[in-house]
Design a protein around this motif. Structure first.
Motif, PDB file in Angstrom:
ATOM      1  N   ILE A 215      55.303  28.587  91.116  1.00  0.00           N
ATOM      2  CA  ILE A 215      56.195  28.174  90.029  1.00  0.00           C
ATOM      3  C   ILE A 215      55.441  27.455  88.913  1.00  0.00           C
ATOM      4  CG2 ILE A 215      58.296  28.162  91.402  1.00  0.00           C
ATOM      5  CD1 ILE A 215      57.983  25.147  91.729  1.00  0.00           C
ATOM      6  N   ARG A 216      56.043  27.499  87.750  1.00  0.00           N
ATOM      7  CA  ARG A 216      55.434  26.984  86.531  1.00  0.00           C
ATOM      8  C   ARG A 216      55.168  25.480  86.628  1.00  0.00           C
ATOM      9  NH1 ARG A 216      56.005  29.614  81.419  1.00  0.00           N
ATOM     10  NH2 ARG A 216      57.791  30.804  82.112  1.00  0.00           N
ATOM     11  N   GLY A 217      54.048  25.103  86.118  1.00  0.00           N
ATOM     12  CA  GLY A 217      53.751  23.679  85.988  1.00  0.00           C
ATOM     13  C   GLY A 217      53.311  22.991  87.257  1.00  0.00           C
ATOM     14  N   ALA A 218      53.815  23.447  88.405  1.00  0.00           N
ATOM     15  CA  ALA A 218      53.634  22.664  89.624  1.00  0.00           C
ATOM     16  C   ALA A 218      52.422  23.127  90.425  1.00  0.00           C
ATOM     17  CB  ALA A 218      54.881  22.788  90.495  1.00  0.00           C
ATOM     18  N   SER A 219      51.598  22.174  90.830  1.00  0.00           N
ATOM     19  CA  SER A 219      50.471  22.480  91.706  1.00  0.00           C
ATOM     20  C   SER A 219      49.948  21.173  92.261  1.00  0.00           C
ATOM     21  CB  SER A 219      49.360  23.183  90.939  1.00  0.00           C
ATOM     22  OG  SER A 219      48.600  22.233  90.231  1.00  0.00           O
ATOM     23  N   SER A 220      48.901  21.289  93.087  1.00  0.00           N
ATOM     24  CA  SER A 220      48.245  20.075  93.585  1.00  0.00           C
ATOM     25  C   SER A 220      47.626  19.297  92.431  1.00  0.00           C
ATOM     26  CB  SER A 220      47.148  20.453  94.576  1.00  0.00           C
ATOM     27  OG  SER A 220      47.679  21.251  95.597  1.00  0.00           O
ATOM     28  N   ALA A 221      47.328  20.006  91.319  1.00  0.00           N
ATOM     29  CA  ALA A 221      46.647  19.362  90.193  1.00  0.00           C
ATOM     30  C   ALA A 221      47.592  18.523  89.335  1.00  0.00           C
ATOM     31  CB  ALA A 221      45.963  20.420  89.334  1.00  0.00           C
ATOM     32  N   GLY A 222      48.902  18.579  89.629  1.00  0.00           N
ATOM     33  CA  GLY A 222      49.826  17.708  88.910  1.00  0.00           C
ATOM     34  C   GLY A 222      50.871  18.477  88.123  1.00  0.00           C
ATOM     35  N   LEU A 231      63.780  25.428  89.269  1.00  0.00           N
ATOM     36  CA  LEU A 231      65.073  25.806  88.669  1.00  0.00           C
ATOM     37  C   LEU A 231      64.912  27.040  87.780  1.00  0.00           C
ATOM     38  CD1 LEU A 231      66.345  22.210  87.916  1.00  0.00           C
ATOM     39  CD2 LEU A 231      67.326  23.813  89.570  1.00  0.00           C
ATOM     40  N   GLU A 232      63.753  27.171  87.131  1.00  0.00           N
ATOM     41  CA  GLU A 232      63.524  28.346  86.284  1.00  0.00           C
ATOM     42  C   GLU A 232      63.607  29.639  87.109  1.00  0.00           C
ATOM     43  OE1 GLU A 232      59.584  28.862  84.662  1.00  0.00           O
ATOM     44  OE2 GLU A 232      60.147  30.755  83.739  1.00  0.00           O
ATOM     45  N   VAL A 233      62.881  29.687  88.255  1.00  0.00           N
ATOM     46  CA  VAL A 233      62.865  30.960  88.991  1.00  0.00           C
ATOM     47  C   VAL A 233      64.195  31.229  89.696  1.00  0.00           C
ATOM     48  CG1 VAL A 233      60.372  31.116  89.228  1.00  0.00           C
ATOM     49  CG2 VAL A 233      61.702  29.975  91.035  1.00  0.00           C
ATOM     50  N   ILE A 234      64.914  30.169  90.054  1.00  0.00           N
ATOM     51  CA  ILE A 234      66.249  30.381  90.617  1.00  0.00           C
ATOM     52  C   ILE A 234      67.159  30.991  89.545  1.00  0.00           C
ATOM     53  CG2 ILE A 234      68.307  29.189  91.491  1.00  0.00           C
ATOM     54  CD1 ILE A 234      66.365  27.314  93.017  1.00  0.00           C
ATOM     55  N   ALA A 235      66.986  30.539  88.301  1.00  0.00           N
ATOM     56  CA  ALA A 235      67.764  31.129  87.199  1.00  0.00           C
ATOM     57  C   ALA A 235      67.384  32.595  86.990  1.00  0.00           C
ATOM     58  CB  ALA A 235      67.533  30.327  85.917  1.00  0.00           C
ATOM     59  N   HIS A 236      66.087  32.912  87.022  1.00  0.00           N
ATOM     60  CA  HIS A 236      65.660  34.308  86.859  1.00  0.00           C
ATOM     61  C   HIS A 236      66.259  35.185  87.955  1.00  0.00           C
ATOM     62  CE1 HIS A 236      63.037  33.564  83.560  1.00  0.00           C
ATOM     63  NE2 HIS A 236      62.109  32.905  84.234  1.00  0.00           N
ATOM     64  N   GLU A 265      68.225  25.053  99.344  1.00  0.00           N
ATOM     65  CA  GLU A 265      69.355  25.151 100.275  1.00  0.00           C
ATOM     66  C   GLU A 265      70.672  25.353  99.514  1.00  0.00           C
ATOM     67  OE1 GLU A 265      69.012  21.738 102.776  1.00  0.00           O
ATOM     68  OE2 GLU A 265      69.656  22.841 104.558  1.00  0.00           O
ATOM     69  N   GLU A 266      70.844  24.587  98.449  1.00  0.00           N
ATOM     70  CA  GLU A 266      72.088  24.697  97.673  1.00  0.00           C
ATOM     71  C   GLU A 266      72.187  26.043  96.971  1.00  0.00           C
ATOM     72  OE1 GLU A 266      71.045  20.431  96.313  1.00  0.00           O
ATOM     73  OE2 GLU A 266      72.985  20.858  95.380  1.00  0.00           O
ATOM     74  N   ALA A 267      71.068  26.522  96.419  1.00  0.00           N
ATOM     75  CA  ALA A 267      71.084  27.827  95.751  1.00  0.00           C
ATOM     76  C   ALA A 267      71.446  28.925  96.746  1.00  0.00           C
ATOM     77  CB  ALA A 267      69.726  28.109  95.111  1.00  0.00           C
TER      78      ALA A 267
END
Ligand SMILES: [Zn+2]
Length: 479
Positions: A215-222, A231-236, A265-267
């Protein structure tokens, strides 16, 4: 009965050519504790194998030309790894010693599906499959110079309308050629617009394929906002109808792991087909020249100490960070905590997947030891999972993730008559990971026999280098 009638009966019986008992099976696994997460079976059974499939599962002893005594051993479905980036078949022997019988490059994928399968034909110890990848196709279309991950325009420039049409066609072609899914390295292609990604999700939906996403933005690097990428990919997924699988929730979520698992879980409760996976380590690994480190040029000095240069094992400073970033290569990121990783591994929705790479040159211990580490650490020592729960996360759940697109996956991830004879046979009391951050290329211990399509890849605890029973796993090719 008169002697004449008896003779007639004998003659009739000889016409019904019953196979000799030894011919009924190619191989018998006797006396093992068979655990099948689909049926819930956990009992001593005898497994008869014929022509690469499980032909019988019996409470009574079975005969065959070869009988392996599995007394005291667990007989489980071979593990199915949905997240693998290795390119050298030699590394797949390390996976086999970790119980893996099928391994998939789905998160990033490739630009040329036929070439990928052709390069592996007849050379693989375990079964193999690949996704068509949004990032690799984008790299080809935009002439990006990166190795494996984007390093130039494919990371940092929006696509023109012409380029987007080319990317769409490239992804569609891969799906037509039987790609198992569509890979998205959204963290590595930050300039790709929401519209571009939605367009590719729409293509995936037309082929019944899931998106496998870093997913966008998120990684071990911050990350500034980890939930945003999820939320973006759940929307896609909701808009396009394509299922979505979120890679390594442990490293993508970090401190937000409980919140992000709750969102998934909610999605799902609202009918969106979203799944996820985790690997059992507190350090991540990625390429130092990738976009993830663009914001790292001016950090407090102690932050660089979280980075470990894979090639030498040294911890970095600002100076060595800048040097290696110019050079390029793999870096470990020691960013997560044991408590968060445990939360990710123990959650009922999470599958186990390794995010492994080639073991040589050195990479991350997850490449060789993910599954043994879960069995040793989280099942036996910590008790975070039962053996049945762990095996479900390693075999049945990943098989089910792929079934809609790849029907043959209905015959993997199970120990039942008719299923493929992909089996991990191990000692639950001694199975353990051996690989470390400093010495990652070490075989796990405790797998006594590993069968792929009915053939041994591990026997008596030793890997059989040169065994190549692995077969391609591929979606139906469009006419
Ligand atoms: Zn990733």
């Amino acid at each position: 009965m008169r002697p004449r009638h008896l003779l007639l009966l004998c003659a009739l019986l000889s016409l019904i050519s019953l196979p000799a008992a030894e011919d009924a099976f190619d191989l018998v696994i006797a006396n093992g504790r068979v655990i099948d997460p689909e049926s819930g079976l956990d009992a001593v059974r005898h497994v008869g194998i014929r022509a690469g499939r499980i032909a019988a599962l019996s409470e009574r002893a079975l005969a065959g030309p070869e009988v392996v005594d599995a007394s005291g051993l667990v007989v489980a479905p071979g593990f199915i790894n949905l997240h693998w980036h290795g390119t050298d078949p030699h590394s797949n022997y390390y996976e086999a010693m970790d119980g893996v019988t099928s391994s998939f490059e789905l998160e990033i994928g490739v630009a040329d599906v036929d070439k990928w399968y052709d390069a592996r034909a007849g050379r693989m110890p375990i079964n193999y499959g690949v996704a068509i990848g949004h990032a690799p196709v984008r790299m080809v279309v935009m002439h990006d110079p990166g190795a494996f991950l984007p390093a130039g325009d494919a990371a940092r420039r929006p696509a023109t309308d012409t380029e987007l049409a080319q990317i769409r066609r490239g992804v569609e072609h891969g799906l037509a050629r039987g790609a198992v899914g569509v890979g998205f390295g959204l963290a590595y292609t930050p300039a790709a617009s929401r519209w571009e990604i939605l367009e590719i999700f729409r293509v995936a939906a037309r082929y019944g394929a899931a998106g496998f996403v870093h997913i966008r933005g998120a990684s071990s690097a911050g990350s500034a906002d980890r939930e945003e990428g999820l939320l973006e990919v759940i929307a896609h997924s909701a808009v396009s109808g394509a299922p979505v699988h979120v890679a390594h929730i442990n490293s993508s979520a970090q401190e937000a792991v409980t919140r992000m698992l709750a969102i998934i879980e909610e999605a799902r409760a609202r009918g969106i087909d979203v799944t996820t996976e985790a690997y059992p380590y507190t350090a991540g690994m990625t390429r130092i020249e990738s976009f993830l480190f663009d914001s790292w040029t001016d950090k407090p000095e102690q932050d660089y100490g979280k980075l470990q240069w894979v090639a030498t094992g040294e911890r970095l400073t600002r100076e060595s960070f800048l040097k290696y970033r110019k050079q390029g290569g793999y870096v470990l990121i020691h960013a997560n905590t044991e408590a968060r990783v445990r939360t990710a591994i123990a959650h009922p929705l999470t599958m186990i997947a390794s995010d492994g790479f080639d073991v040589e040159p050195p990479s991350h211990p997850r490449s060789a030891a993910t599954y043994s580490r879960v069995l040793a650490h989280y099942v036996r020592e910590d008790g975070a999972l039962s053996l049945m729960q762990a095996l479900r996360k390693m075999s049945l759940m990943p098989a089910q993730r792929l079934e809609a697109r790849v029907p043959e996956m209905r015959d993997k991830g199970r120990v039942r008559a008719g299923a493929h004879a992909d089996l991990a046979i191990f000692d639950p009391a001694t199975v353990r990971d051996v690989a470390t951050y400093e010495r990652p290329a070490q075989f796990s211990q405790g797998m006594r026999y590993v069968l792929v399509n009915g053939a041994f890849v591990v026997r008596d605890g030793e890997v059989i280098e040169g065994a190549t029973p692995g077969r391609p796993v591929r979606a139906p090719i469009a006419p």
